[in-house]
Design a protein around this motif. Sequence first.
Motif, PDB file in Angstrom:
ATOM      1  N   VAL A   1       0.837  -1.202   0.000  1.00  0.00           N
ATOM      2  CA  VAL A   1       0.000   0.000   0.000  1.00  0.00           C
ATOM      3  C   VAL A   1       0.875   1.255   0.000  1.00  0.00           C
ATOM      4  O   VAL A   1       0.611   2.224  -0.723  1.00  0.00           O
ATOM      5  N   LEU A   2       1.929   1.236   0.809  1.00  0.00           N
ATOM      6  CA  LEU A   2       2.856   2.373   0.865  1.00  0.00           C
ATOM      7  C   LEU A   2       3.540   2.581  -0.479  1.00  0.00           C
ATOM      8  O   LEU A   2       3.635   3.722  -0.967  1.00  0.00           O
ATOM      9  N   LEU A   3       3.985   1.513  -1.085  1.00  0.00           N
ATOM     10  CA  LEU A   3       4.656   1.619  -2.388  1.00  0.00           C
ATOM     11  C   LEU A   3       3.712   2.192  -3.441  1.00  0.00           C
ATOM     12  O   LEU A   3       4.106   3.070  -4.231  1.00  0.00           O
ATOM     13  N   ALA A   4       2.457   1.722  -3.444  1.00  0.00           N
ATOM     14  CA  ALA A   4       1.469   2.241  -4.398  1.00  0.00           C
ATOM     15  C   ALA A   4       1.246   3.736  -4.183  1.00  0.00           C
ATOM     16  O   ALA A   4       1.131   4.511  -5.139  1.00  0.00           O
ATOM     17  N   GLY A   5       1.201   4.139  -2.906  1.00  0.00           N
ATOM     18  CA  GLY A   5       1.036   5.562  -2.599  1.00  0.00           C
ATOM     19  C   GLY A   5       2.231   6.394  -3.031  1.00  0.00           C
ATOM     20  O   GLY A   5       2.073   7.509  -3.536  1.00  0.00           O
ATOM     21  N   LEU A   6       3.429   5.840  -2.857  1.00  0.00           N
ATOM     22  CA  LEU A   6       4.642   6.558  -3.259  1.00  0.00           C
ATOM     23  C   LEU A   6       4.722   6.712  -4.779  1.00  0.00           C
ATOM     24  O   LEU A   6       5.227   7.725  -5.280  1.00  0.00           O
ATOM     25  N   VAL A   7       4.220   5.714  -5.509  1.00  0.00           N
ATOM     26  CA  VAL A   7       4.160   5.823  -6.970  1.00  0.00           C
ATOM     27  C   VAL A   7       3.239   6.994  -7.354  1.00  0.00           C
ATOM     28  O   VAL A   7       3.578   7.815  -8.222  1.00  0.00           O
ATOM     29  N   MET A   8       2.109   7.068  -6.685  1.00  0.00           N
ATOM     30  CA  MET A   8       1.181   8.173  -6.952  1.00  0.00           C
ATOM     31  C   MET A   8       1.811   9.509  -6.585  1.00  0.00           C
ATOM     32  O   MET A   8       1.654  10.512  -7.303  1.00  0.00           O
ATOM     33  N   LEU A   9       2.542   9.525  -5.465  1.00  0.00           N
ATOM     34  CA  LEU A   9       3.222  10.750  -5.042  1.00  0.00           C
ATOM     35  C   LEU A   9       4.292  11.163  -6.051  1.00  0.00           C
ATOM     36  O   LEU A   9       4.482  12.361  -6.316  1.00  0.00           O
ATOM     37  N   PHE A  10       4.958  10.192  -6.645  1.00  0.00           N
ATOM     38  CA  PHE A  10       5.955  10.470  -7.684  1.00  0.00           C
ATOM     39  C   PHE A  10       5.310  11.226  -8.851  1.00  0.00           C
ATOM     40  O   PHE A  10       5.846  12.231  -9.330  1.00  0.00           O
ATOM     41  N   PHE A  11       4.137  10.747  -9.279  1.00  0.00           N
ATOM     42  CA  PHE A  11       3.448  11.416 -10.388  1.00  0.00           C
ATOM     43  C   PHE A  11       2.926  12.792  -9.972  1.00  0.00           C
ATOM     44  O   PHE A  11       2.845  13.701 -10.811  1.00  0.00           O
TER      45      PHE A  11
END
Length: 300
Positions: A252-262
């Motif tokens: 879940v954290l990794l998915a959120g960080l991907v979104m934060l990257f964008f």
Amino acid sequence: MKSAIGAVNNTDLSMIFTDFKEITKARLAVSVVFSSLAGYLLGAYEISLVSLLLLAFGGYCMVGASNAYNQIIEKDLDALMKRTRKRPIPSGRMSVKTALTTAVVLTILGILSLLALSPKTAMFGAISIFLYTSVYTPLKTKSPLSVFVGAFPGAIPFMLGWVAATDDFGIEPGTLFMIQFFWQFPHFWALGWMLDEDYKRAGFKMLPTGNKDKGTAIQIIFYTIWMIVISILPVFGFTGRLQLSIVAAAIVLLAGLVMLFFAFKLYQNRDNVSARKLMLASVTYISLIQVVYVIDKFIS
């Protein structure tokens, strides 16, 4: 002759079905139903197929009704935008009377279906329709705060499933509500960024600063960070029966960080391409974490 009449009837039925999907925004409604079913599976002690079907049907009806009311209210504004001018009402394929009848029938069927689950479930469903149509919709042409107001009915479905399963509102459904609440800001502002010119034709004020600028991008980053923080809270044991394993929390954290990257890429580039990537990442994110939450419950 009969075959010709049959072909005409089939065409008419196909058009009616297509218009029904458009007036209820079928794709959006299905995604909302998915959220509510995920919430149900998270909250349920025992899974009832009848309850799942009632929730799916009632959820679709409530979302479909909200969208139909929305398109009735905004019919003149929809005619001004490229994205919406071919919708059933502004295009002339559906009358306001037909759309209103559809909305009222869906409202009644939706409330009755959710009432069969529990009074609390029906209450939250009714609140979502009221806020969406009576507050969010008219506010869109008046203030960017409309997105904040619209985030409340938009965050109800994930929570609604838990309430439907337990007939209880506590820290668990509250957490599910907050995850989807904060998620909506980067999602809708990314969409608003992409469609800013079209929205402005109709007088809609969707971006927080009113412009595609650094201020809007910073707010997108801010709300994305809050979304990430809340989405991993269950791993710390603060959220009652709603729990996450360390592995699930990491996903879940990794998915959120991907979104934060964008979100940061949008801040850096401030263009529609970056906004579209963020919007698509947000759609993937919310479905992915709901699946992760559910799977984690049943395998932990």
